[in-house]
Design a protein around this motif. Structure first.
Motif, PDB file in Angstrom:
ATOM      1  N   ALA A   1       0.805  -1.217   0.000  1.00 45.55           N
ATOM      2  CA  ALA A   1       0.000   0.000   0.000  1.00 45.55           C
ATOM      3  C   ALA A   1       0.842   1.272   0.000  1.00 45.55           C
ATOM      4  N   ASP A   2       2.077   1.185   0.515  1.00 40.63           N
ATOM      5  CA  ASP A   2       2.905   2.396   0.570  1.00 40.63           C
ATOM      6  C   ASP A   2       3.882   2.485  -0.602  1.00 40.63           C
ATOM      7  N   LEU A   3       3.633   1.714  -1.647  1.00 41.96           N
ATOM      8  CA  LEU A   3       4.430   1.819  -2.870  1.00 41.96           C
ATOM      9  C   LEU A   3       3.632   2.548  -3.938  1.00 41.96           C
ATOM     10  N   THR A   4       4.171   3.639  -4.438  1.00 44.52           N
ATOM     11  CA  THR A   4       3.548   4.389  -5.528  1.00 44.52           C
ATOM     12  C   THR A   4       4.142   3.930  -6.852  1.00 44.52           C
ATOM     13  N   ILE A   5       3.274   3.638  -7.806  1.00 40.85           N
ATOM     14  CA  ILE A   5       3.746   3.249  -9.143  1.00 40.85           C
ATOM     15  C   ILE A   5       3.226   4.244 -10.178  1.00 40.85           C
ATOM     16  N   GLY A   6       4.170   4.812 -10.923  1.00 40.15           N
ATOM     17  CA  GLY A   6       3.827   5.728 -12.004  1.00 40.15           C
ATOM     18  C   GLY A   6       4.034   5.065 -13.353  1.00 40.15           C
TER      19      GLY A   6
END
Length: 373
Positions: free
Chosen positions: A238-243
């Protein structure tokens, strides 16, 4: 991966950096020396480390809250990563990738055995070094999107003995990326960017014609790639941002595809569970902002690439601010951010722009974003 589907908190900084930066002269010299056998791999790494320390410090000095290593250890934005995967082999192609009036070096890749992600992939250490020197900035890792591995060579570049049916290939491709994402997360990565030229090709009538000529159906490809992306990021922490950076091609300041995002917007923005889309909006080839209406409310961000990396001429800040306002007619301002349209050096050759102009461009992004948000 942890089996959570919580809404991700996208990093809360208005100005972002896409990834690659111009290779300084000392680094270019060292790479040539290494290729000629004049210095060791360790000596090359020392030069890379020193130059990466310098550009990370420069990004922070400018005021960026997110930093990259400029992709300084790579020759290409994509091949270097793919060549580190299990089952992938490089080879010298008959010709390079055709851009608008210029070709890249003749290099390509093929899948010769079962795909997989190796825990010894060199880019894990590349990220660890970046994290170590990032200070209070967020270290961002950039890798090519899974769709690029298939699209670059198509069926011809995938062993029919290993993968007689492509369904098994795409299943393994998704799993390879699930493993890669988890490995980068375990190395401390909390912001991962996937670079993807294919979605822009799917917006181009000329590129779609070429796909059909080689036996691919663009509509089927789009659905397949969306499915692979979603499977790859399913259950991510949940605390990983993927762009996802949707790129129209960037080699020595030239491009490949043109066309607005409308043909893929509903499927891509509405159907792919990416946290932040990096979208090129630096000229009329990019189309309008209307496709942004498909972004998931409150869950996804559009990072507007309104500042070009293809030329050194600085944009007018007032024009950039006006374009952000135009985009905000289709998606709330709090779901928008600002960046350059692409990196400055998708390959080690770099764009036709000076290092001083590169930093001026990034300063423009930061100053404008700080005023708007």
């Amino acid at each position: 991966m942890s089996n959570t589907h919580a809404t991700v908190a996208v990093p809360a900084f208005p100005a972002d950096v896409v990834g690659s930066l111009l290779r300084p002269a000392a680094l270019k010299k060292a790479r040539v020396q290494f290729q000629n056998g004049e210095i060791s791999a360790e000596q090359l790494r020392e030069v890379e480390n020193e130059e990466i320390r310098h550009i990370v410090a420069k990004q922070r000095e400018l005021g960026l809250k997110v930093v990259t290593d400029g992709e300084f250890r790579r020759a290409w934005w994509h091949f270097d990563f793919f060549e580190g995967l299990d089952g992938v082999e490089p080879y010298e192609a008959d010709q390079g990738i055709q851009f608008n009036g210029v070709q890249t070096k003749a290099r390509s890749i093929k899948v010769v055995s079962k795909l997989g992600f190796n825990s010894q992939h060199p880019m894990l250490d590349h990220f660890r070094f970046l994290k170590e020197i990032a200070g209070d900035a967020v270290p961002k890792m950039t890798i090519p999107s899974p769709s690029v591995l298939h699209f670059r060579g198509g069926r011809k570049a995938i062993s029919t003995e290993v993968y007689p049916e492509l369904d098994a290939y795409f299943d393994d491709l998704a799993q390879t990326y699930r493993d890669a994402i988890q490995a980068f997360y375990d190395a401390g990565c909390r912001y991962l960017q996937l670079d993807d030229t294919v979605w822009a090709y799917l917006c181009s009538e000329d590129q779609k014609r070429q796909m059909r000529e080689r036996g691919d159906d663009p509509e089927v490809l789009a659905r397949t790639y969306a499915d692979v992306l979603n499977k790859a990021i399913e259950g991510k922490p949940a605390d990983l941002t993927i762009g996802l950076h949707v790129c129209r091609g960037n080699f020595r300041s030239t491009w490949i595809s043109e066309g607005g995002y409308e043909p893929v917007a509903e499927l891509l923005f509405g159907g792919v569970n990416i946290d932040a889309f990096f979208l090129e909006y630096d000229n009329e080839r990019s189309g309008g902002f209307e496709p942004l209406r498909f972004l998931k409310p409150g869950k996804q961000q559009a990072v507007l690439g309104l500042v070009t990396t293809k030329s050194g001429e600085l944009e007018d800040p007032a024009v950039i601010e006006q374009r952000i306002k135009e985009a905000a007619q289709y998606v709330p301002l709090e779901q928008l951010r600002l960046s350059t349209q692409c990196g400055f050096a998708s390959t080690e050759e770099g764009n036709s722009i000076t290092e001083a102009q590169q930093w001026e461009k990034l300063r423009l992004v930061i100053d404008t974003a700080n005023r708007v948000w």
